[in-house]
Every structure is written in C-alpha cells, then in structure tokens.
Design an enzyme around this catalytic site. Structure first.
Site, PDB file in Angstrom:
ATOM      1  N   ASP A 157      -1.777   5.022  -5.755  1.00  0.00           N
ATOM      2  CA  ASP A 157      -2.038   4.288  -4.511  1.00  0.00           C
ATOM      3  C   ASP A 157      -2.182   2.798  -4.806  1.00  0.00           C
ATOM      4  OD1 ASP A 157      -2.831   3.299  -2.078  1.00  0.00           O
ATOM      5  OD2 ASP A 157      -4.708   4.400  -1.972  1.00  0.00           O
TER       6      ASP A 157
ATOM      7  N   ASP B  68       0.834  -1.196   0.000  1.00  0.00           N
ATOM      8  CA  ASP B  68       0.000   0.000   0.000  1.00  0.00           C
ATOM      9  C   ASP B  68       0.868   1.246   0.000  1.00  0.00           C
ATOM     10  OD1 ASP B  68      -2.027   1.829   0.190  1.00  0.00           O
ATOM     11  OD2 ASP B  68      -2.463   1.455   2.299  1.00  0.00           O
TER      12      ASP B  68
END
Length: 408
Positions: free
Chosen positions: A279, A81
């Site tokens: 992201d 992440d």
C-alpha cells in the site's frame, strides 16, 4: 517512482526500490513491443506512461505525482495510493470543507457521472445501489487513518504522453470532493489522491479498459526521495524479476500476497503464514501484533548483545528510536548496526522480499534511527501486514505480482 528522452534507461536497481504489480493472467506470453503510433491518432496502442514522483518518507511522509486534468489542462498534485481505487480532487462544487492545497479546487462543468454508470455501480455495489437513472453519482471514501472524502463522480480529460510517442487525452472518471477529513498535524499538501487499486474505478483500470495501457503498475522510489511511477509494461525488464502471485482473495481490492514467513538476519523468526498487503498510501509499515512484537524483541535482543546503541527516549518521531555514539548522518549509516529482515513467500519457490536495515528504519533530524514498523493491530488493521512506501532502498530483484488466471 525523470528522463523523458529515454525512459527505458531509468536505473531500476541503482538507488531505487521498484515495486512492480502486474495484473495479467499470463504475463510471460504478452508482447511488450508497442508500435510507434502517430500523435494524431485518437487511440494509442497499448503503451506506458511515466510520472515523475516527488516526496519522501521522512519528514514529508508521502509521495506525489503531478497529473494534468481538464481542457485546458491544469496541473494537480496527487498523493499516490495503491491501497484505494478512487482518484479524487478537492472540488469547488462548492467546497464545504476543503483543506489547504497547492492549487485552486477543481471546477466541474456539467460533467457529472450518473448513478447508473457502471463505474458508479462498482463503487457502491450492485445490491446496495438504488437510485434514479439521471441522479448524480455520490461517493464517500474512508481511509485507515480515519481520513475521508465526500463528493460526486465526474469525468474529464487526462492529457497523457506515452512512451511509444503517442499522445492521448482519455476521458476518465474521478471524484469531485467537496468535504474532506484529513487527520494528523501535518496532512499532505496535495490536491487529492491518485487511487491505484484493482477496482474498476481506478485510473489504471480505466486506461486498460480503453486499450491505452496494459494492466501493469510500478513505482520506483529513491533513498534520497523522489522517483517515478509508471502504468503499462514498456518498462518491465526482461530479466532480474522474481515472480509470485497476488492472492485470489484480494482483501477488499488491495494488492495482497501471501502467506509469508518472517526472517531476521537470515534466520527464521518463528512468525509464519503472514498475509501481506502492499500500500503506497501508507507511509510506514504496519505489522500485526504477533509479527510486530517478534521484530521488536529480535531487534532489542540483537542490539543489547552488542551494546552499541541506546534507546533514544527523548526522540518522539516514532515509538521506538535508538541513538549511536555519534548521530547518524544518513539512512545508509545504519547498516552496520542492524540486521536485515525478509518476507519469504511460501506460495512460490525462492521468492522473498528483502528488507535491509535502511528499508525499515528512518534517520530523524536528531540523528537517531527509528523503527519504521508500527503495530497495525493497535490502529485497527487486524491480522494483516501492510508494506508502505518507506521501503525506499536499493534492491537486487524486483518483486512482481501476477493475478492467477481464475480471477479473470
């Protein structure tokens, strides 16, 4: 995002998307050559470390790496992440709310980080962080999908093998999570999250602070699933890179570039000045309402003009799906039906992020093509546009992002 014997030969541009984020003030002047150091040295010269990646956009919906932690080291599967800083594991401290995971929860052993530690202060902010010096460092992270982790900060060994031949086991801080909220019917089957954001608490920042790697991160994802993730600049190619800068306004520590104009089929869409965030923790792309509605309108107009596809209203995999005269067998089959998108960055000359059809669509089990771009405004993302890990295609350039000097 596997070739351990010759990592430099990993095919960046053959079936992979390679997203390279470079957090150096003057990258071209950096030396990429790292001297081979002995494995017995306590501290390696700045080099790179590579993690094989498994997972896919569909049907799994996430990518993971295996990270060894502790002494003796134990493997843990972590969801990668780049949209958050803190790495955390489900933890037996004891665990009041843990979700099903591939490994037993991590057990802390008198290795708590105190609340006055700089890493703890970076999580809370210096003004709002009031505590006694010997108190433990509590943390709580929340994600855009309403997931969360609550726990304490700990430190332990992370055994790593570097591309220059050295071996090191730095002591790094991470979250010991004893209360997790994982929304959705199919949560990731992992032990936690590998936070790769720009904050001080991220594993990348900690390794850079110890002089073990340069502040560079890249992940390359295959259209068939899997790939590799790397820290450091050993794998950065000397050519074939187009550069643009990270925004000086880091959008709450996200990897953000912009502004960018949206193009469809090589033509301007009229959507301009969009803020872009990269992201890897987001499976799909999220465009704000203006960009999303424009993309949907352009796609439907183009499809209706050719009348080769029909709405697949019975396929609930994603909000918008189409079916062809024959079911699609793979994502590569959609190219002849859809036009490419592109994000053209206006802050740098001739820099654009190409989104071929196989990058913004998925093929479902029913053989339909579904739009992997969702309305971010509806889920609270606001005016930003989030580029997630669904872009897993071959590209001809690597977008590289450099922080402006003023941020250091």
């Amino acid at each position: 995002m596997h070739e351990e014997k010759s990592p430099r030969k990993i095919p960046f541009l053959q079936g992979f998307l390679c997203l390279l984020v470079v957090l150096l003030a003057s990258f071209p002047s950096c030396s990429f050559a790292a001297s081979r150091s002995s494995a017995t040295k306590k501290k390696a010269s700045a080099s790179s470390v590579i993690f094989p990646v498994s997972g896919n956009v569909y049907p799994k919906g996430y990518y993971q790496v295996t990270v060894n932690i502790g002494q003796p080291p134990k493997p843990y599967f972590l969801d990668i992440d780049t949209g958050s800083d803190l790495t955390w594991l489900q933890c037996d401290a004891p665990c009041t709310k843990c979700t099903p995971a591939p490994h037993s929860p991590y057990k802390p052993n008198k290795n708590l980080v105190t609340c006055k530690d700089p890493l703890c202060v970076s999580l809370h902010g210096p003004t709002s962080h009031q505590c006694e010096p010997l108190d433990q460092c509590d943390y709580q992270v929340e994600y855009a999908d309403r997931g969360s982790s609550l726990g304490v900060l700990v430190q332990d060994l992370f055994p790593l093998r570097f591309t220059n031949g050295s071996i090191s086991a730095p002591r790094l801080a991470f979250g010991c999570g004893y209360d997790q909220e994982i929304p959705g019917p199919n949560p990731p089957y992992t032990d936690g999250v590998l936070g790769l954001g720009t904050g001080k608490s991220s594993i990348l920042s900690q390794l850079n602070g110890l002089g073990l790697t340069r502040n560079v991160i890249g992940h390359c994802l295959s259209v068939q699933g899997g790939g590799f993730l790397f820290f450091g600049d050993d794998l950065v190619p000397s050519s074939g890179i187009v550069w643009t800068s990270l925004s000086s306004n880091s959008l709450e520590k996200h990897y953000s570039v912009g502004p960018a104009d949206l193009f469809f089929g090589g033509q301007a869409s009229g959507v301009k000045g969009q803020s872009i965030v990269f992201d890897s923790g987001s499976t799909y792309n999220y465009f704000n309402s203006q960009a999303y509605n424009a993309v949907v309108s352009l796609l439907k107009k183009d499809i209706n003009g050719r009348k080769q596809l029909q709405d697949a209203v019975d396929d609930k995999s994603l909000p918008i799906c189409w079916k062809a005269p024959k079911p699609f067998k793979s994502i590569l089959d959609v190219k002849s039906y859809f036009k490419p998108l592109a994000l053209v960055f206006t802050s740098a000359k001739n820099v654009q992020f190409q989104l071929q059809p196989e990058a913004y669509l998925i093929v479902t089990k029913q053989g339909n093509a579904c739009l992997g771009i969702l309305n971010g405004t509806e889920v609270g993302i606001g005016k930003f546009n989030v580029i997630g890990v669904w872009i897993v295609i071959t590209v001809k350039v690597i977008i590289s992002l450099t922080l402006p000097t003023s941020t250091f």
